[in-house]
Design a protein around this motif. Structure first.
Motif, PDB file in Angstrom:
ATOM      1  N   PHE A 191       0.928  -1.124   0.140  1.00 28.07           N
ATOM      2  CA  PHE A 191       0.186   0.013  -0.001  1.00 28.07           C
ATOM      3  C   PHE A 191       0.894   1.323   0.127  1.00 28.07           C
ATOM      4  CE2 PHE A 191       0.634  -0.979   4.570  1.00 28.07           C
ATOM      5  CZ  PHE A 191       0.964   0.655   4.873  1.00 28.07           C
ATOM      6  N   THR A 192       0.170   2.371  -0.463  1.00 30.02           N
ATOM      7  CA  THR A 192       1.047   3.582  -0.416  1.00 30.02           C
ATOM      8  C   THR A 192       0.493   4.689   0.376  1.00 30.02           C
ATOM      9  OG1 THR A 192       1.541   3.156  -2.870  1.00 30.02           O
ATOM     10  CG2 THR A 192       1.684   5.619  -1.975  1.00 30.02           C
ATOM     11  N   TYR A 193       1.171   5.287   1.165  1.00 32.48           N
ATOM     12  CA  TYR A 193       0.888   6.362   1.992  1.00 32.48           C
ATOM     13  C   TYR A 193       0.423   7.478   1.059  1.00 32.48           C
ATOM     14  CZ  TYR A 193       1.122   9.758   6.137  1.00 32.48           C
ATOM     15  OH  TYR A 193       0.516  10.541   6.991  1.00 32.48           O
ATOM     16  N   THR A 194      -0.924   8.053   1.656  1.00 32.08           N
ATOM     17  CA  THR A 194      -1.697   9.103   0.810  1.00 32.08           C
ATOM     18  C   THR A 194      -1.335  10.342   0.709  1.00 32.08           C
ATOM     19  OG1 THR A 194      -3.454   8.938   2.378  1.00 32.08           O
ATOM     20  CG2 THR A 194      -3.718   7.328   0.554  1.00 32.08           C
ATOM     21  N   TYR A 195      -0.437  10.678   1.786  1.00 30.86           N
ATOM     22  CA  TYR A 195       0.014  12.095   1.936  1.00 30.86           C
ATOM     23  C   TYR A 195       1.820  12.123   1.584  1.00 30.86           C
ATOM     24  CZ  TYR A 195      -4.248  12.461   4.414  1.00 30.86           C
ATOM     25  OH  TYR A 195      -5.644  12.628   4.866  1.00 30.86           O
ATOM     26  N   GLU A 196       2.146  13.291   1.582  1.00 28.58           N
ATOM     27  CA  GLU A 196       3.725  13.467   1.047  1.00 28.58           C
ATOM     28  C   GLU A 196       4.579  12.881   2.306  1.00 28.58           C
ATOM     29  OE1 GLU A 196       4.848  17.401   0.463  1.00 28.58           O
ATOM     30  OE2 GLU A 196       3.461  17.545  -1.126  1.00 28.58           O
ATOM     31  N   PRO A 197       5.349  12.155   2.005  1.00 29.92           N
ATOM     32  CA  PRO A 197       6.245  11.744   0.902  1.00 29.92           C
ATOM     33  C   PRO A 197       5.553  10.682   0.126  1.00 29.92           C
ATOM     34  CG  PRO A 197       7.302  10.942   2.599  1.00 29.92           C
ATOM     35  CD  PRO A 197       6.222  11.493   3.214  1.00 29.92           C
ATOM     36  N   TYR A 198       4.352  10.207   0.041  1.00 26.79           N
ATOM     37  CA  TYR A 198       4.020   9.018  -0.631  1.00 26.79           C
ATOM     38  C   TYR A 198       4.542   7.984  -0.654  1.00 26.79           C
ATOM     39  CZ  TYR A 198       1.408  13.438  -2.150  1.00 26.79           C
ATOM     40  OH  TYR A 198       0.708  14.431  -2.092  1.00 26.79           O
ATOM     41  N   ASP A 199       5.361   7.669   0.357  1.00 28.74           N
ATOM     42  CA  ASP A 199       5.961   6.133   0.607  1.00 28.74           C
ATOM     43  C   ASP A 199       5.229   5.059   0.136  1.00 28.74           C
ATOM     44  OD1 ASP A 199       8.511   7.522   1.343  1.00 28.74           O
ATOM     45  OD2 ASP A 199       7.944   7.609   3.281  1.00 28.74           O
ATOM     46  N   THR A 200       5.822   3.927  -0.410  1.00 31.88           N
ATOM     47  CA  THR A 200       5.141   2.755  -0.594  1.00 31.88           C
ATOM     48  C   THR A 200       5.831   1.775   0.432  1.00 31.88           C
ATOM     49  OG1 THR A 200       4.597   3.317  -3.087  1.00 31.88           O
ATOM     50  CG2 THR A 200       4.678   1.052  -2.279  1.00 31.88           C
ATOM     51  N   PHE A 201       4.732   0.747   0.843  1.00 36.54           N
ATOM     52  CA  PHE A 201       5.341  -0.173   1.857  1.00 36.54           C
ATOM     53  C   PHE A 201       5.047  -1.593   0.985  1.00 36.54           C
ATOM     54  CE2 PHE A 201       4.157   3.349   4.436  1.00 36.54           C
ATOM     55  CZ  PHE A 201       5.339   3.216   5.082  1.00 36.54           C
ATOM     56  N   PRO A 202       5.840  -2.301   0.362  1.00 32.72           N
ATOM     57  CA  PRO A 202       5.585  -3.519  -0.355  1.00 32.72           C
ATOM     58  C   PRO A 202       5.309  -4.547   0.486  1.00 32.72           C
ATOM     59  CG  PRO A 202       8.109  -3.081   0.103  1.00 32.72           C
ATOM     60  CD  PRO A 202       7.317  -1.926   0.787  1.00 32.72           C
ATOM     61  N   GLU A 203       4.764  -5.708   0.061  1.00 34.01           N
ATOM     62  CA  GLU A 203       4.272  -6.893   0.764  1.00 34.01           C
ATOM     63  C   GLU A 203       5.566  -7.719   1.136  1.00 34.01           C
ATOM     64  OE1 GLU A 203       2.010 -11.112  -0.418  1.00 34.01           O
ATOM     65  OE2 GLU A 203       2.066  -9.207  -1.747  1.00 34.01           O
ATOM     66  N   GLY A 204       5.579  -8.225   2.204  1.00 36.09           N
ATOM     67  CA  GLY A 204       6.679  -8.816   2.979  1.00 36.09           C
ATOM     68  C   GLY A 204       7.310  -7.994   4.104  1.00 36.09           C
ATOM     69  N   GLN A 205       8.562  -8.680   4.350  1.00 35.84           N
ATOM     70  CA  GLN A 205       9.626  -8.157   5.464  1.00 35.84           C
ATOM     71  C   GLN A 205       9.863  -6.597   5.071  1.00 35.84           C
ATOM     72  OE1 GLN A 205       9.410 -10.091   7.845  1.00 35.84           O
ATOM     73  NE2 GLN A 205      10.783  -9.190   9.533  1.00 35.84           N
TER      74      GLN A 205
ATOM     75  N   ARG B  85      -0.594   5.256  10.313  1.00 39.45           N
ATOM     76  CA  ARG B  85      -1.802   6.026  10.271  1.00 39.45           C
ATOM     77  C   ARG B  85      -2.426   5.837   8.889  1.00 39.45           C
ATOM     78  NH1 ARG B  85      -0.020  12.187  10.324  1.00 39.45           N
ATOM     79  NH2 ARG B  85      -2.092  12.465  10.536  1.00 39.45           N
ATOM     80  N   GLU B  86      -2.017   5.063   8.088  1.00 38.88           N
ATOM     81  CA  GLU B  86      -2.531   5.206   6.609  1.00 38.88           C
ATOM     82  C   GLU B  86      -3.923   4.291   6.579  1.00 38.88           C
ATOM     83  OE1 GLU B  86      -3.799   5.657   3.119  1.00 38.88           O
ATOM     84  OE2 GLU B  86      -2.059   6.609   4.228  1.00 38.88           O
ATOM     85  N   ARG B  87      -4.855   4.782   6.198  1.00 41.13           N
ATOM     86  CA  ARG B  87      -6.246   4.104   6.046  1.00 41.13           C
ATOM     87  C   ARG B  87      -7.026   4.307   4.796  1.00 41.13           C
ATOM     88  NH1 ARG B  87     -10.809   7.479   7.389  1.00 41.13           N
ATOM     89  NH2 ARG B  87     -10.214   9.535   8.120  1.00 41.13           N
ATOM     90  N   LYS B  88      -6.725   5.549   4.111  1.00 40.52           N
ATOM     91  CA  LYS B  88      -7.529   5.741   2.953  1.00 40.52           C
ATOM     92  C   LYS B  88      -7.222   4.954   1.755  1.00 40.52           C
ATOM     93  CE  LYS B  88      -8.499  10.471   4.093  1.00 40.52           C
ATOM     94  NZ  LYS B  88      -8.053  12.039   3.564  1.00 40.52           N
ATOM     95  N   SER B  89      -6.058   4.395   1.747  1.00 42.52           N
ATOM     96  CA  SER B  89      -5.872   3.533   0.667  1.00 42.52           C
ATOM     97  C   SER B  89      -5.930   2.024   1.095  1.00 42.52           C
ATOM     98  CB  SER B  89      -4.208   3.698   0.090  1.00 42.52           C
ATOM     99  OG  SER B  89      -3.103   3.335   1.286  1.00 42.52           O
ATOM    100  N   LEU B  90      -6.355   1.773   2.153  1.00 46.76           N
ATOM    101  CA  LEU B  90      -6.713   0.266   2.469  1.00 46.76           C
ATOM    102  C   LEU B  90      -7.986  -0.140   2.228  1.00 46.76           C
ATOM    103  CD1 LEU B  90      -4.935   0.586   5.975  1.00 46.76           C
ATOM    104  CD2 LEU B  90      -3.803   0.072   3.836  1.00 46.76           C
ATOM    105  N   ASP B  91      -8.154  -1.345   1.763  1.00 44.33           N
ATOM    106  CA  ASP B  91      -9.356  -1.784   1.427  1.00 44.33           C
ATOM    107  C   ASP B  91     -10.254  -1.990   2.530  1.00 44.33           C
ATOM    108  OD1 ASP B  91      -8.638  -2.297  -1.119  1.00 44.33           O
ATOM    109  OD2 ASP B  91      -8.103  -4.225  -1.031  1.00 44.33           O
ATOM    110  N   ASP B  92      -9.819  -2.070   3.692  1.00 38.35           N
ATOM    111  CA  ASP B  92     -10.650  -2.004   4.845  1.00 38.35           C
ATOM    112  C   ASP B  92     -10.576  -0.893   5.957  1.00 38.35           C
ATOM    113  OD1 ASP B  92      -8.187  -2.901   5.428  1.00 38.35           O
ATOM    114  OD2 ASP B  92      -8.480  -4.671   6.539  1.00 38.35           O
ATOM    115  N   GLY B  93      -9.768   0.162   5.249  1.00 35.31           N
ATOM    116  CA  GLY B  93      -9.898   1.454   6.171  1.00 35.31           C
ATOM    117  C   GLY B  93      -9.347   1.211   7.575  1.00 35.31           C
TER     118      GLY B  93
END
Length: 517
Positions: free
Chosen positions: A352-366, A379-387
């Motif tokens: 998933f990707t953080y929806t605010y700057e700096p828009y970091d992406t967290f890959p699947e896995g470790q 903090r992120e919830r807007k880009s998550l399917d289950d909020g």
């Protein structure tokens, strides 16, 4: 003659060992068992002990006997005890200052008016004029103003503010009371009064009611601080009996308070004998009975607006568990602790990707999380399917990783950094004795904790929260069978059963929503 000298050396060596043993016993009793002395007495005792050990070290160095290894051990132990006797009192006092029971705190009560920009844009007339002292109003110059309150929604803060103004005026205060905060805010926005008296924590309630720009539209002309005291006293020894800690967090930085919204609502149930622990998260918007409003249903996050006691009582009743212990943190605490332990590693279930700057992406896995990246992750919830539910799950993953890190040998190495990181950024009613006891047990037994974690979800809907009478807001109806499952897990922890991570049951909501609403 040589035989006599050898006997003297043996006696001397035994004498030195006896001194070291006695010093160690005094050291142990003074610093690990007695918690009532102030730091100056601890330091004085430590200095006296250090002096005795210096003398012992001097005698060891200047006394010649054949067993070089024994002499080396004596010198090494002397040096260790000298260092510990000087440094440990400082560290113990640091721990005591951080974890001594919280007996009181401050709540902020503000007097608000609309900003000059807002009044100009909306063509306010008959604007009340008053004197300024720096960035605050001279209270006596507010004597003729009309104030706005909502005693039913914000009783303690409104009454306290009125009392402070009455003392400043040496006269009664003219005010109009409204049934709820939204009506009070409407009155201020529509110029039906000059000033609004409200607790600062309730700004978040107005945000939930749609006043997203309240902090920008208004100006604080006066502020008062009200003492807040928690009635709940921790009974946990943390080493003998099972206990449950409430961990509450808000999405702000800076000062903490015993009154305020809790956007993180997490329970950690622990059995120190069986070494089992369960982390259970509740939705922040869980629609459950609020004790402050006589059991009327409210958003769980709003329970804390009426004090930490209200949250512990309400959540404890709902989950049928006694909660005597709390830890309150915020973003500042969270980032500092994560940095202090050198970051944590979590097994991220999906990208998933953080929806605010700096828009970091967290890959699947470790993934390795430090500082601000760890904050983004929870903090992120807007880009998550289950909020919000997904956010709560992420918070649990980080909490579990953090507990494992702190209780590991690597965490012990970072002990001093952890203490520095939470200084002034944590509130708890756990005593220093309780913390000492658990830390000592962890060190002596090298405990490996068995952790399980669950987060309750539910159906999202609109309902009227008790803290927002007359208004509808987004709430979550927790699934009853998941709540019952978590109650059973807590019972297992208390009984000392060995826990295994299981799948939560599929959600089922049993109550009739029409009857609830």
């Amino acid at each position: 003659m040589s035989s006599v000298n050898n006997k003297k050396r043996v006696v001397s060596a035994r004498f030195y060992w006896l001194i070291l043993l006695l010093c160690a016993i005094v050291f142990y009793i003074t610093f690990f068992r007695i918690q009532i002395f102030p730091i100056r007495w601890k330091l004085l005792t430590g200095l006296v002990l250090a002096l005795v050990l210096l003398i012992t070290l001097f005698l060891n160095v200047h006394t010649s006997y054949r067993n070089v290894f024994t002499k080396f051990v004596n010198i090494f132990l002397s040096l260790c005890l000298i260092g510990a006797s000087v440094l440990l009192p400082y560290e113990l006092d640091k721990v005591g200052a951080l974890f001594d029971a919280v007996v009181g705190e401050k709540a902020v009560v503000n007097v608000y008016r609309m900003s000059n920009a807002y009044m100009s844009a909306h063509q306010f007339s008959n604007i009340y004029q008053y004197e300024m002292d720096g960035d605050r109003a001279v209270l006596s110059s507010l004597r003729e103003a009309e104030f706005i309150t909502s005693l039913s929604a914000d009783r303690e803060n409104a009454q306290y503010g009125l009392a402070q103004l009455k003392d400043a005026f040496n006269d009664n205060v003219s005010y109009t009371d409204y049934d709820n905060l939204m009506e009070a805010a409407d009155a201020l926005y529509n110029h039906k009064g000059d000033f609004l008296i409200m607790g600062e924590a309730d700004e978040s309630v107005l945000e939930d009611m749609g006043y997203d720009t309240f902090s920008l539209d208004t100006v604080k002309v006066a502020s008062f601080t009200r003492n807040v005291t928690s009635r709940i006293v921790s009974q946990a020894s943390l080493t003998e009996q099972p206990f449950t800690i409430f961990i509450g967090g808000n999405d702000e930085e800076g000062q903490l308070s015993l009154e305020g919204r809790t956007d993180v609502d997490m329970l950690v149930s622990v059995n120190p004998k069986s070494h089992q622990a369960a982390i259970i998260s509740m939705p922040r918007d869980a629609y459950i009975p609020n004790p402050y409003y006589g059991g009327k249903k409210d958003k769980l996050t709003h329970f804390g607006l009426k004090g930490i006691d209200n949250t512990l009582e309400g959540l404890g009743d709902y989950l049928d568990v006694k909660i005597d212990n709390y830890v309150i943190v915020n973003f500042t605490t969270y980032m500092n602790i994560i940095n202090a332990v050198g970051g944590v590693d979590v097994d991220n279930p999906y990208e998933f990707t953080y929806t605010y700057e700096p828009y970091d992406t967290f890959p699947e896995g470790q993934v390795h999380l430090e500082g601000y990246a760890a904050l983004e992750y929870v903090r992120e919830r807007k880009s998550l399917d289950d909020g919000d539910f997904g956010r709560a799950y992420h918070q649990q993953l980080v909490m579990k990783a953090l507990i494992n890190k702190i209780t590991s040998p690597q965490g012990i190495v970072h002990f001093n950094d952890i203490l520095d990181s939470i200084n002034g950024n944590i509130m708890t009613n756990l005593s220093s004795d309780a913390i000492y006891g658990l830390a000592q047990k962890q060190l002596s037994q090298k405990i490996s904790w068995n952790l399980v974690n669950y987060h309750v979800i539910g159906d999202s809907d609109m309902a009227e929260p008790a803290s927002m009478p007359g208004q509808y807001a987004s709430v979550v109806y927790p699934y009853d069978n998941q709540v019952e499952f978590c109650r059973h897990v807590i019972d297992q922890v208390e009984a000392g059963d060995i826990l295994t991570q299981e799948e939560m049951p599929e959600g089922e909501y049993y109550e009739n929503k029409k009857e609830i609403n």
